[in-house]
Design a protein around this motif. Sequence first.
Motif, short mmCIF file in Angstrom:
data_model
loop_
_atom_site.label_atom_id
_atom_site.label_comp_id
_atom_site.label_asym_id
_atom_site.label_seq_id
_atom_site.Cartn_x
_atom_site.Cartn_y
_atom_site.Cartn_z
N LEU A 65 0.83 -1.20 0.00
CA LEU A 65 0.00 0.00 0.00
C LEU A 65 0.87 1.25 0.00
CD1 LEU A 65 -2.73 -0.94 2.63
CD2 LEU A 65 -3.15 -0.37 0.22
N PRO A 66 0.37 2.34 -0.57
CA PRO A 66 1.11 3.61 -0.48
C PRO A 66 1.10 4.11 0.95
CG PRO A 66 -1.06 3.97 -1.41
CD PRO A 66 -0.90 2.49 -1.32
N TYR A 67 2.21 4.63 1.39
CA TYR A 67 2.31 5.14 2.76
C TYR A 67 2.23 6.66 2.73
CZ TYR A 67 3.83 5.71 7.60
OH TYR A 67 3.89 6.03 8.92
N GLY A 68 1.52 7.24 3.68
CA GLY A 68 1.46 8.69 3.76
C GLY A 68 0.07 9.17 4.13
N THR A 69 -0.07 10.48 4.22
CA THR A 69 -1.34 11.08 4.60
C THR A 69 -2.24 11.24 3.39
OG1 THR A 69 -0.23 12.31 6.36
CG2 THR A 69 -2.43 13.07 5.71
N ARG A 70 -3.45 10.74 3.48
CA ARG A 70 -4.43 10.89 2.42
C ARG A 70 -5.82 10.83 3.04
NH1 ARG A 70 -1.09 7.25 1.32
NH2 ARG A 70 -0.60 8.09 -0.74
N SER A 71 -6.83 11.10 2.27
CA SER A 71 -8.19 11.13 2.79
C SER A 71 -8.70 9.73 3.09
CB SER A 71 -9.13 11.79 1.78
OG SER A 71 -9.30 10.94 0.65
N GLY A 72 -9.76 9.67 3.90
CA GLY A 72 -10.37 8.38 4.19
C GLY A 72 -10.85 7.68 2.95
N ARG A 73 -11.43 8.44 2.02
CA ARG A 73 -11.93 7.82 0.78
C ARG A 73 -10.77 7.27 -0.07
NH1 ARG A 73 -17.16 8.54 0.54
NH2 ARG A 73 -18.10 10.33 1.62
N ALA A 74 -9.65 7.97 -0.08
CA ALA A 74 -8.51 7.49 -0.85
C ALA A 74 -7.96 6.20 -0.24
CB ALA A 74 -7.42 8.56 -0.90
N TRP A 75 -7.91 6.14 1.09
CA TRP A 75 -7.46 4.90 1.75
C TRP A 75 -8.43 3.76 1.44
CZ3 TRP A 75 -2.94 3.60 3.14
CH2 TRP A 75 -2.04 4.50 3.72
N ALA A 76 -9.73 4.03 1.53
CA ALA A 76 -10.72 2.98 1.25
C ALA A 76 -10.55 2.46 -0.17
CB ALA A 76 -12.13 3.53 1.46
N SER A 77 -10.31 3.36 -1.11
CA SER A 77 -10.12 2.96 -2.50
C SER A 77 -8.85 2.13 -2.67
CB SER A 77 -10.06 4.21 -3.39
OG SER A 77 -9.83 3.86 -4.73
N ALA A 78 -7.77 2.53 -1.98
CA ALA A 78 -6.50 1.80 -2.09
C ALA A 78 -6.63 0.39 -1.52
CB ALA A 78 -5.40 2.57 -1.37
N LEU A 79 -7.34 0.25 -0.39
CA LEU A 79 -7.52 -1.08 0.20
C LEU A 79 -8.39 -1.96 -0.69
CD1 LEU A 79 -6.55 -2.26 3.01
CD2 LEU A 79 -6.21 0.19 2.72
N ALA A 80 -9.44 -1.38 -1.28
CA ALA A 80 -10.31 -2.16 -2.15
C ALA A 80 -9.55 -2.64 -3.39
CB ALA A 80 -11.53 -1.33 -2.56
N GLU A 81 -8.69 -1.76 -3.92
CA GLU A 81 -7.93 -2.13 -5.11
C GLU A 81 -6.93 -3.25 -4.79
OE1 GLU A 81 -4.97 -2.48 -8.05
OE2 GLU A 81 -4.53 -1.64 -6.07
N LEU A 82 -6.25 -3.14 -3.65
CA LEU A 82 -5.25 -4.14 -3.29
C LEU A 82 -5.88 -5.45 -2.83
CD1 LEU A 82 -2.39 -5.16 -2.65
CD2 LEU A 82 -2.63 -4.08 -0.39
N LEU A 83 -6.69 -5.36 -1.77
CA LEU A 83 -7.20 -6.58 -1.15
C LEU A 83 -8.37 -7.18 -1.92
CD1 LEU A 83 -6.98 -5.61 2.65
CD2 LEU A 83 -5.35 -6.90 1.26
#
Length: 284
Positions: A65-83
Amino acid sequence: MSVPDSGTAERRRRFADEARAERPDLALLCLLVGAEAGEAAPGPAADPYGIDAAEIELDRLAGLLPYGTRSGRAWASALAELLGERCGFAGSSADYQRLDASLLQQVLRRRRGLPILLSVVWIEVARRAGAPVYGVALPGHYVVGFGDPAERVLADPFAGGAPLSGEEAELMVVTATGARLEPSMTVPARPLETVLRILNNIRAWAAARPERTDVALWALELSLLLPSHPARLRYERAQLLVQRGEFLRGAAEMEEYAEVVDGIEPTAAEAIRHRARAARALLN
């Protein structure tokens, strides 16, 4: 409690210690539940219950996963894409019939599980990557939240991490309970609440299978090691011991529980004592 062997006793001591830690480790507690079931993925003899291997896998996934500060929606999208998309973590109705759908080691191996175990994977991977993540214990369907809880950025790991709108969350709750979604239902769930809910699911699975009283017993015994648990679990354990033919131990625990409730509900306490006498009579 039943008399455990040295390995079981050590695991349970570790479980109890972690449950009483200032910040309980959700992943470790779930992995110790899996160890109790003896349902580990094949691995080195030094890691017979797959705990170390599972922790390594969670770390590996977090590293993608990308590390760093981002919005909740961006994190949710990153987790959905990866997992959800790349790794294929999701659930289906068939998972509700499987014990291993409640065991974190097996969920990491099969990439299938109940909503609450898939949510644990999401939470633990996201947390390791620095995401602001939390569990949301909706009635009947556990999901994950990201960012400020007031924003209600929710995702459903059972559906591969699909975004969950307020209306969809409301429908889930109405379908499960017939009641409206209350604000209290979307507050971050504490780790021990999550673990108790997982153990309740395991007990429900075992209750539908009378031949698996062994599973029901260890799930009850782990629940009783949590610092906060329903007092009635002690009585349920006593009943289960009688069901398993351990009449004297079951009767003794019923009598102990009757002493606890006597000051509050003396009629109920007497009924429990009557059941204890009936259990002892089964030895005659």
